[in-house]
Design a protein around this motif. Structure first.
Motif, PDB file in Angstrom:
ATOM      1  N   MET A   1       0.853  -1.192   0.000  1.00  0.00           N
ATOM      2  CA  MET A   1       0.000   0.000   0.000  1.00  0.00           C
ATOM      3  C   MET A   1       0.883   1.234   0.000  1.00  0.00           C
ATOM      4  O   MET A   1       1.876   1.289   0.727  1.00  0.00           O
ATOM      5  CB  MET A   1      -0.911  -0.010   1.221  1.00  0.00           C
ATOM      6  CG  MET A   1      -1.912   1.119   1.247  1.00  0.00           C
ATOM      7  SD  MET A   1      -3.145   0.881   2.540  1.00  0.00           S
ATOM      8  CE  MET A   1      -4.148   2.330   2.248  1.00  0.00           C
ATOM      9  N   PRO A   2       0.563   2.258  -0.813  1.00  0.00           N
ATOM     10  CA  PRO A   2       1.410   3.456  -0.873  1.00  0.00           C
ATOM     11  C   PRO A   2       1.563   4.124   0.482  1.00  0.00           C
ATOM     12  O   PRO A   2       0.676   4.065   1.338  1.00  0.00           O
ATOM     13  CB  PRO A   2       0.653   4.360  -1.857  1.00  0.00           C
ATOM     14  CG  PRO A   2      -0.118   3.407  -2.701  1.00  0.00           C
ATOM     15  CD  PRO A   2      -0.517   2.282  -1.792  1.00  0.00           C
ATOM     16  N   SER A 367      -4.563   3.739 -15.237  1.00  0.00           N
ATOM     17  CA  SER A 367      -4.506   3.744 -13.780  1.00  0.00           C
ATOM     18  C   SER A 367      -5.274   4.963 -13.267  1.00  0.00           C
ATOM     19  O   SER A 367      -5.271   6.020 -13.914  1.00  0.00           O
ATOM     20  CB  SER A 367      -3.049   3.814 -13.317  1.00  0.00           C
ATOM     21  OG  SER A 367      -2.925   3.462 -11.966  1.00  0.00           O
ATOM     22  N   ARG A 595       1.978  10.189  -5.515  1.00  0.00           N
ATOM     23  CA  ARG A 595       2.443  10.657  -4.216  1.00  0.00           C
ATOM     24  C   ARG A 595       3.608  11.630  -4.381  1.00  0.00           C
ATOM     25  O   ARG A 595       4.542  11.376  -5.140  1.00  0.00           O
ATOM     26  CB  ARG A 595       2.880   9.467  -3.353  1.00  0.00           C
ATOM     27  CG  ARG A 595       3.504   9.843  -2.019  1.00  0.00           C
ATOM     28  CD  ARG A 595       2.520  10.620  -1.135  1.00  0.00           C
ATOM     29  NE  ARG A 595       1.534   9.756  -0.513  1.00  0.00           N
ATOM     30  CZ  ARG A 595       0.260  10.097  -0.344  1.00  0.00           C
ATOM     31  NH1 ARG A 595      -0.185  11.267  -0.781  1.00  0.00           N
ATOM     32  NH2 ARG A 595      -0.585   9.278   0.243  1.00  0.00           N
ATOM     33  N   LYS A 657      -2.116  12.480  -4.638  1.00  0.00           N
ATOM     34  CA  LYS A 657      -2.841  11.230  -4.430  1.00  0.00           C
ATOM     35  C   LYS A 657      -2.045  10.124  -5.113  1.00  0.00           C
ATOM     36  O   LYS A 657      -1.720  10.230  -6.299  1.00  0.00           O
ATOM     37  CB  LYS A 657      -4.245  11.307  -5.018  1.00  0.00           C
ATOM     38  CG  LYS A 657      -5.161  12.297  -4.306  1.00  0.00           C
ATOM     39  CD  LYS A 657      -6.549  12.304  -4.935  1.00  0.00           C
ATOM     40  CE  LYS A 657      -7.468  13.304  -4.234  1.00  0.00           C
ATOM     41  NZ  LYS A 657      -8.828  13.331  -4.862  1.00  0.00           N
ATOM     42  N   PRO A 658      -1.712   9.048  -4.385  1.00  0.00           N
ATOM     43  CA  PRO A 658      -0.821   8.020  -4.949  1.00  0.00           C
ATOM     44  C   PRO A 658      -1.466   7.200  -6.047  1.00  0.00           C
ATOM     45  O   PRO A 658      -2.672   6.997  -6.076  1.00  0.00           O
ATOM     46  CB  PRO A 658      -0.500   7.140  -3.733  1.00  0.00           C
ATOM     47  CG  PRO A 658      -1.674   7.320  -2.825  1.00  0.00           C
ATOM     48  CD  PRO A 658      -2.120   8.743  -3.009  1.00  0.00           C
ATOM     49  N   ASP A 659      -0.624   6.734  -6.966  1.00  0.00           N
ATOM     50  CA  ASP A 659      -1.022   5.736  -7.951  1.00  0.00           C
ATOM     51  C   ASP A 659      -0.638   4.382  -7.360  1.00  0.00           C
ATOM     52  O   ASP A 659       0.528   3.984  -7.386  1.00  0.00           O
ATOM     53  CB  ASP A 659      -0.304   5.981  -9.274  1.00  0.00           C
ATOM     54  CG  ASP A 659      -0.700   4.988 -10.365  1.00  0.00           C
ATOM     55  OD1 ASP A 659      -1.221   3.914 -10.018  1.00  0.00           O
ATOM     56  OD2 ASP A 659      -0.483   5.276 -11.545  1.00  0.00           O
ATOM     57  N   ALA A 660      -1.625   3.691  -6.811  1.00  0.00           N
ATOM     58  CA  ALA A 660      -1.347   2.445  -6.096  1.00  0.00           C
ATOM     59  C   ALA A 660      -0.868   1.332  -7.010  1.00  0.00           C
ATOM     60  O   ALA A 660      -0.313   0.334  -6.542  1.00  0.00           O
ATOM     61  CB  ALA A 660      -2.597   2.000  -5.341  1.00  0.00           C
ATOM     62  N   ASN A 661      -1.058   1.466  -8.306  1.00  0.00           N
ATOM     63  CA  ASN A 661      -0.672   0.403  -9.238  1.00  0.00           C
ATOM     64  C   ASN A 661       0.810   0.406  -9.575  1.00  0.00           C
ATOM     65  O   ASN A 661       1.402  -0.647  -9.805  1.00  0.00           O
ATOM     66  CB  ASN A 661      -1.464   0.531 -10.541  1.00  0.00           C
ATOM     67  CG  ASN A 661      -2.931   0.223 -10.365  1.00  0.00           C
ATOM     68  OD1 ASN A 661      -3.309  -0.589  -9.535  1.00  0.00           O
ATOM     69  ND2 ASN A 661      -3.771   0.872 -11.151  1.00  0.00           N
ATOM     70  N   SER A 664       5.367   0.904  -4.858  1.00  0.00           N
ATOM     71  CA  SER A 664       5.028   0.864  -3.438  1.00  0.00           C
ATOM     72  C   SER A 664       4.821   2.246  -2.835  1.00  0.00           C
ATOM     73  O   SER A 664       4.150   2.389  -1.810  1.00  0.00           O
ATOM     74  CB  SER A 664       6.133   0.137  -2.668  1.00  0.00           C
ATOM     75  OG  SER A 664       7.388   0.783  -2.879  1.00  0.00           O
ATOM     76  N   GLY A 666       3.683   4.879  -4.782  1.00  0.00           N
ATOM     77  CA  GLY A 666       2.608   5.542  -5.515  1.00  0.00           C
ATOM     78  C   GLY A 666       3.062   6.781  -6.238  1.00  0.00           C
ATOM     79  O   GLY A 666       2.256   7.608  -6.656  1.00  0.00           O
TER      80      GLY A 666
END
Length: 705
Positions: A1-2, A367, A595, A657-661, A664, A666
């Motif tokens: 998770m980011p 994404s 992130r 806002k992180p890109d979770a894909n 790690s 983001g």
């Protein structure tokens, strides 16, 4: 998770830069050092028939001259004006210059093509791309806007010149220079001198201005290295800016011809896009890539893209500040604005209505991204609601025309396999050996923030090392993949070290920070080495990374998703109604880069991006003399760039806002993204102020009167 939001920390290299302690390639001084100067070709194409160095050898201080046949890259066959034909090495820079000027060259000239508009220039078709059915869409479209958009030849114009210092020590070659890809330089020198990997070290502590022109091995590097070998002394060469303009890569002139179709109810339906650029016959800068990023900007399902190269006889064009999405985005974002007027819609609302969720190139999901958040936040900060839609309807009390413009940009989120070694010592010091290059964008600070946030250490005694092949392989810091590659590896190193320390300390760890705990456990240090790969990669990517192979890079299309970085630009333009003079009193720039790892340096990049965009839109053009295929304005006096007085108030923001894909952390890249959208936003604001559509860059006074 980011990881959670990162705090703002000061630049870790700021003090050294302010005090002049940061060392660039040209700053290196070694005992007994000699100085070199190139002798450039005086013709655009042909052959050297005679190279007379007799007069140069009589110049006091000249030690050695390399000429045709002394090294493979010193060829008698001339492919472009400025190609090196000789290198003069002397005891002083003054003697090297005098010696180079004394070299006499005779040529057999051949016909050449200086520009893509030359009478004998011919287009060579490249492979196209199609998605959906654009032809049917345009046959039935209720609304169509179109235009041809010209972006001129432009140079990087970085402050730092190409500086190289080479020295040999016991059969080992050490090179100091600013570059974005030290591993590729190392491989090139291994091939040129038939050396093993452990016989070459490339050091690039600080790159200086890169912007794409320092991603390839430089022509001067093997020449300086060879000069150092034959003279058995260290040799330095700092290329003069006039020569740099003729040798360094540059942005090719392009014409982006585009059509945009919409339905009667205002839905954007299709794009037809043709891109043609100047290129050399063996050039590797693809003309059929211009459509790739912009096709992922909005939900427009039908695309037909064609492309071609016009072969010219100048040096090789390559990646430059925004690369492919900048020229193509200028066309698309200008036509989006024009279509909004034709549909009677607000330009911001039209973009918001077409949020893209699918990559039409790979037919897979994009994404999750936040371009619409960028637009909404930018409009709020800018005060877009104060805009009067009618062109020419907004004026100051003195009659100055006022225009509001908006445009967006996107850039592929790349990533590479990488490694990191983290050591924390009981003596209070921490060292992270990372991978990448500090080009001034703040990558050192981003990595430092990961370590400081993740470990209880002395932050003022943290050392981060990168850009040096003696430390290990180094990821190419190009295409926005630097931070996205080294930061996840740094985070993995932090997490691994914490886990290893927990095993060491057991259930009752001693008091204090990590350094003090190690001391109490009577351990002099704790160290971990980790590797990280991009989505879809396996151990083979780490091996490719270690051997300098291209297989270590990935993205923006990964297995199952495509990831992009996005930006929205808002500008206010003032135009004098009598003289046509253009001013930009303010701009708002909001980006989605996943992130944000280093808030301070990220904001700094965004300020710089607005300056880049303004400069490219209103100032920069490399003037090619068609008689000689050379550049008429190869210096910072006549190659006009933006200055401090040009730039008004700039407000920047990050969605964070992180890109979770993607990884790690983001985090996505932002380097080239930050200038995208600024030029079309300015052009759109000019239309709003004057009612005139300008489809060429740079936009000048004569275009408005």
């Amino acid at each position: 998770m980011p990881v959670p939001t990162f705090s703002d920390i000061a630049r870790v290299d700021a003090r050294d830069k302010v005090l002049g302690r940061a060392q660039y390639g040209a700053d290196v001084k070694l005992p007994g050092m000699l100085y070199a100067m190139l002798v450039p070709s005086g013709i655009a194409k042909g052959k050297v028939t005679r190279l007379d160095t007799a007069a140069a050898r009589t110049v006091e201080g000249v030690v050695h001259i390399l000429g045709i046949g002394d090294f493979p890259t010193l060829s008698a066959d001339i492919a472009f004006r400025g190609q090196p034909v000789a290198v003069v090495v002397a005891e002083s820079i003054e003697a090297a210059i005098e010696g180079a000027e004394a070299v006499s060259t005779t040529y057999e000239e051949a016909a050449f093509v200086p520009t893509m508009t030359s009478p004998n220039a011919q287009r060579v078709e490249a492979e196209g791309f199609s998605a959906g059915n654009a032809d049917d869409v345009f046959r039935s479209a209720a609304h169509v806007v179109e235009g041809a958009f010209e972006i001129p030849t432009q140079h990087h114009a970085a402050m730092e010149l190409f500086g190289t210092v080479a020295t040999w020590n016991g059969g080992r070659l050490i090179v100091y220079e600013g570059c974005q890809n030290v591993d590729r330089v190392k491989v090139a020198l291994m091939q040129a001198f038939e050396l093993a990997p452990d016989q070459i070290v490339i050091k690039s502590e600080q790159v200086g201005g890169g912007f794409g022109q320092k991603s390839l091995p430089k022509l001067q590097t093997p020449l300086v290295a060879h000069a150092a070998r034959v003279t058995r002394r260290p040799v330095k060469l700092v290329m003069p800016r006039g020569q740099l303009f003729h040798i360094a890569n540059y942005r090719p002139c392009t014409v982006q011809t585009m059509r945009l179709a919409a339905s009667a109810d205002g839905r954007l339906q299709g794009i037809m896009h043709d891109a043609v650029q100047e290129n050399i016959p063996e050039g590797h800068f693809r003309s059929n890539s211009y459509h790739e990023d912009i096709s992922r900007m909005y939900a427009i399902d039908n695309l037909r893209a064609t492309a071609g190269d016009v072969h010219i006889d100048r040096q090789m064009p390559r990646h430059t500040r925004g690369t492919h999405p900048f020229p193509a985005g200028f066309a698309l974002e200008s036509l989006i604005d024009e279509m909004a007027y034709k549909l009677g819609k607000d330009p911001v609302e039209l973009r918001l209505e077409h949020e893209a969720r699918t990559d039409i190139i790979t037919n897979q999901p994009l994404s999750p991204h936040f371009l619409n958040d960028c637009l909404r936040e930018g409009a709020r900060r800018f005060g877009w609601e104060r805009r009067s839609p009618e062109p020419g309807s907004m004026r100051l009390k003195d009659g100055t025309l006022v225009g509001y413009g908006v445009a967006c940009g996107n850039f592929g989120a790349g990533m590479s396999a990488s490694e990191a070694t983290l050591r924390v010592r009981a003596d209070g010091t921490t060292r992270l050996t990372s991978t990448g290059h500090e080009m001034g964008q703040g990558i050192l600070t981003a990595v430092a923030n990961v370590v400081i946030q993740g470990l209880d250490i002395n932050p003022d005694r943290l050392e981060i090392l990168m850009g040096d092949t003696s430390l290990g392989p180094q990821v190419a810091t190009v295409g926005e993949r630097g931070t996205a590659s080294c930061v996840p590896a740094a985070l993995k190193a932090v997490d691994t070290l914490r886990a290893r320390f927990a095993e060491l300390a057991g259930d009752n760890p001693p008091a204090g920070n990590l350094h003090e705990q190690l001391a109490r456990l009577k351990r002099s240090y704790i160290e971990v080495n980790v590797g990280e790969v991009a989505p879809g990669q396996d151990a083979s990517a780490i091996e490719a990374y270690r051997t300098g192979g291209r297989g270590s890079g990935a993205g923006p299309d990964y297995p199952g998703f495509t990831s992009m970085s996005y930006i929205a630009q808002f500008v206010e333009i003032h135009i004098d109604p009598n003289t046509g003079r253009i001013r930009m009193p303010r701009a708002v720039s909001i980006a989605d880069i996943g992130r944000v790892v280093s808030p301070r340096t990220a904001r700094g990049q965004m300020y710089g991006g607005v300056v880049w965009g303004f400069s490219t839109a209103l100032r920069e053009k490399s003037e090619v003399d068609p008689r000689y295929a050379g550049y008429l304005n190869g210096d910072l006096a006549e190659y006009v760039v933006a200055v401090n007085a040009d730039i008004g108030e700039v407000d920047v923001g990050l969605i964070d806002k992180p890109d979770a894909n993607i990884n790690s952390v983001g985090v996505k890249g932002m380097g080239e993204l930050v200038m995208l959208g600024t030029a079309p936003a300015i052009a759109n604001a000019i239309y709003h102020a004057t009612g005139k559509r300008v489809r060429k860059l740079p936009i000048r006074i004569e275009d408005l009167i």
